[in-house]
Scaffold this active site. Sequence first.
Site, short mmCIF file in Angstrom:
data_model
loop_
_atom_site.label_atom_id
_atom_site.label_comp_id
_atom_site.label_asym_id
_atom_site.label_seq_id
_atom_site.Cartn_x
_atom_site.Cartn_y
_atom_site.Cartn_z
N HIS A 1 14.33 33.74 -41.41
CA HIS A 1 14.93 33.99 -42.72
C HIS A 1 14.58 35.41 -43.14
O HIS A 1 13.41 35.81 -43.06
CB HIS A 1 14.42 32.99 -43.75
N LEU B 1 21.61 21.33 -44.87
CA LEU B 1 21.63 20.08 -45.63
C LEU B 1 22.95 19.36 -45.38
O LEU B 1 23.00 18.13 -45.24
CB LEU B 1 21.45 20.36 -47.13
N GLN C 1 16.10 25.62 -51.06
CA GLN C 1 16.34 26.25 -52.36
C GLN C 1 17.83 26.45 -52.61
O GLN C 1 18.42 25.87 -53.52
CB GLN C 1 15.64 27.61 -52.42
N ARG D 1 22.73 35.87 -41.55
CA ARG D 1 21.27 35.95 -41.63
C ARG D 1 20.66 36.78 -40.50
O ARG D 1 19.72 37.54 -40.72
CB ARG D 1 20.75 34.52 -41.56
N HIS E 1 12.24 30.19 -39.71
CA HIS E 1 12.83 29.37 -40.76
C HIS E 1 13.52 28.12 -40.23
O HIS E 1 13.36 27.04 -40.80
CB HIS E 1 13.84 30.23 -41.53
N GLY F 1 20.93 25.77 -51.45
CA GLY F 1 21.87 24.73 -51.75
C GLY F 1 22.52 24.11 -50.54
O GLY F 1 21.99 24.16 -49.44
N THR G 1 13.29 19.14 -46.44
CA THR G 1 14.41 19.01 -47.39
C THR G 1 13.99 19.40 -48.80
O THR G 1 14.69 20.14 -49.49
CB THR G 1 14.98 17.58 -47.36
N ARG G 2 12.83 18.93 -49.21
CA ARG G 2 12.48 19.19 -50.60
C ARG G 2 12.19 20.67 -50.88
O ARG G 2 12.16 21.10 -52.02
CB ARG G 2 11.32 18.29 -51.02
N TRP G 3 12.00 21.46 -49.82
CA TRP G 3 11.77 22.90 -50.00
C TRP G 3 13.06 23.69 -50.04
O TRP G 3 13.05 24.90 -50.31
CB TRP G 3 10.87 23.43 -48.87
N GLY H 1 13.69 13.36 -44.43
CA GLY H 1 14.48 14.40 -45.09
C GLY H 1 15.89 13.86 -45.32
O GLY H 1 16.15 12.66 -45.15
N ASP I 1 7.84 17.57 -33.35
CA ASP I 1 7.51 16.31 -32.68
C ASP I 1 8.74 15.66 -32.03
O ASP I 1 8.64 15.07 -30.95
CB ASP I 1 6.90 15.32 -33.69
N GLU J 1 26.07 32.88 -50.36
CA GLU J 1 24.91 33.27 -49.55
C GLU J 1 25.44 34.04 -48.34
O GLU J 1 26.66 34.16 -48.16
CB GLU J 1 24.11 32.04 -49.10
N ARG K 1 22.63 29.77 -37.49
CA ARG K 1 23.18 28.86 -38.50
C ARG K 1 23.66 29.63 -39.74
O ARG K 1 22.96 30.52 -40.24
CB ARG K 1 22.11 27.85 -38.93
C1 SIN Z 1 18.01 29.89 -48.72
O1 SIN Z 1 18.06 29.38 -49.82
O2 SIN Z 1 18.11 31.10 -48.51
C2 SIN Z 1 17.85 29.02 -47.52
C3 SIN Z 1 19.06 28.25 -47.32
C4 SIN Z 1 19.21 27.88 -45.89
O3 SIN Z 1 18.29 27.99 -45.10
O4 SIN Z 1 20.33 27.51 -45.54
#
Ligand code: SIN
Length: 561
Positions: free
Chosen positions: A245, A396, A58, A294, A355, A60, A54-56, A25, A224, A125, A390
């Site tokens: 999430h 990321l 969304q 969140r 999540h 940012g 990582t590739r999932w 990732g 793991d 967000e 978080r």
């Molecule tokens: C999301 O796009 O809601 C997830 C972003 C994140 O987990 O920080």
Amino acid sequence: MIPSVLAAPAPGWTTETDVVVIGSGIAGLVTALRCRPHGRVLLVTKALLDAGSTRWAQGGIAAALAPDDSPGEHLADTLTAGVGLCDEDAVRALVTEGPGAVRGLIDLGAAFDRASGGGIALTREGGHHRRRIAHAGGDATGAEISRALLAALKDSGVEVIEHALVLDLLRDAAGRATGITLHVMGEGQPGGVGAVRARAVVLATGGLGQVFSATTNPEVSTGDGVALALRAGAAVTDLEFVQFHPTVLWLGEGATGQQPLISEAVRGEGAHLVDHTGARFMSGRHELAELAPRDVVAKGIMNRMRETGASHMLLDGRHLGATMWENRFPTILAACRHHGIDPVTEPIPIVPAAHYASGGVRTDLYGRTSVPGLYACGEVACTGVHGANRLASNSLLEGLVFAGRIATALSADLTALVSDEPSMGDSSDASPVGGARADGLLAPSTRGDVQRIMTSSVGVLRGAEGLAAAARELADLPIRSGADVRPGVEAWEATNLHTVASAIVAAAQRREETRGSHWREDFPERADAMWRGHLVTRLDGNTLTTTYEPWRQSRREGDRG
Ligand code: SIN
């Protein structure tokens, strides 16, 4: 019983490198690229290079890039979301180095979406008081970052082994990491159980969402790295803070496996959470309403579900209009339509799901764990930036910034680690790989048992009774599995899931308060006098121990365990 080593055949092959990075990732790829100038780097990954979380991603990557924003404001929002448990120095490193690190990604070729004036488009967000989330492809940020990093990897000289499940850490007599054992499946590369001897080992193995039945995490996220670190004697911390999430597409009662995420950015662009009467239930619960941190939103949704007896709530984004949905959220629009929901004309059914692990393998400010020579980065690590919850889109960024910090540390540490060459098969290798003893190895079928137990008793809402039942059931699983489980990928993964689940339950039982994403029905208040501190888990023999350490403002460099 928690095994202190995974039962596995003796390594049939050995290779050597300077730094072995486990995971591909953002954290693993950036670590590998940034360490390459300092020596040979081997990157091993469990499936294909782009199969991880990582590739999932969304929404940012968060960074104070706007003229009206500052690292100080990003710091304040991160500390608020972390509910008193963040390490301020780690957060300061994150937010001050973040903007430059994101620009570095752009220099590498990552194409972030642009605003009409040409600058980077920024959205909001949950928990952010400013627009500071950079995104790509609308809602395909992780995929674009992954693409850019994999392109950079091609000519970097980093060696790669795919389809490689890491098993255990090799250590010398002094307890220092000297490499790993791993199992490789696939053509064109060495197969079966092997060993990689290295001067430094970097865990970037990602998350553990698969300990729950329903999660946004891909199949490979089986914890793991945390399980390996525990077996290697490393300190692991804050595991009770599994983030749920708030808005995951509801696919009906009992849906299992990876679930489609509906990014917080949809709320950032103005969508509302409503109940089945159309009422906006987050108004009045928090000053930021739908854009509260969140944990607050997940609790708001769960509370409204309980108040109304509903199986899910709704996310209404009809007023965003077709153009916004098509241009800004093409991935989410396609996923919803695939499941028969059209967000342009109807509200989306949503429910919280597992999540992100805010805790993990404890590190200092440069990714060093409590085991010399072992580093950790990304979701597997607990650098101290997330605390009890978080902040959205800090993950990321954390992988990016702390991967750079590991490379900085290794440019100096590798020289020290070079003096004592590790040697496989020495009696000094403390990890007893080989041998057929399957003590503590769980049958593949127990994966479903672990997920069921965790989902029914250790989800968003927890209580003493359910946690005790979960602990009992988890303790029974190795006994039910028996002693003749055959070593293999599915058994190793099931064992890792069981180890991690047991550690989460131990910490969740101990923390008798509600804080961040740890919500105790029987202790509904935050209790700073008793609980403003961390629960540090270690494996002692075959038993997990959890000790309490009061919070300190800064963990300081070199303070790893
Ligand atoms: C999301 O796009 O809601 C997830 C972003 C994140 O987990 O920080």
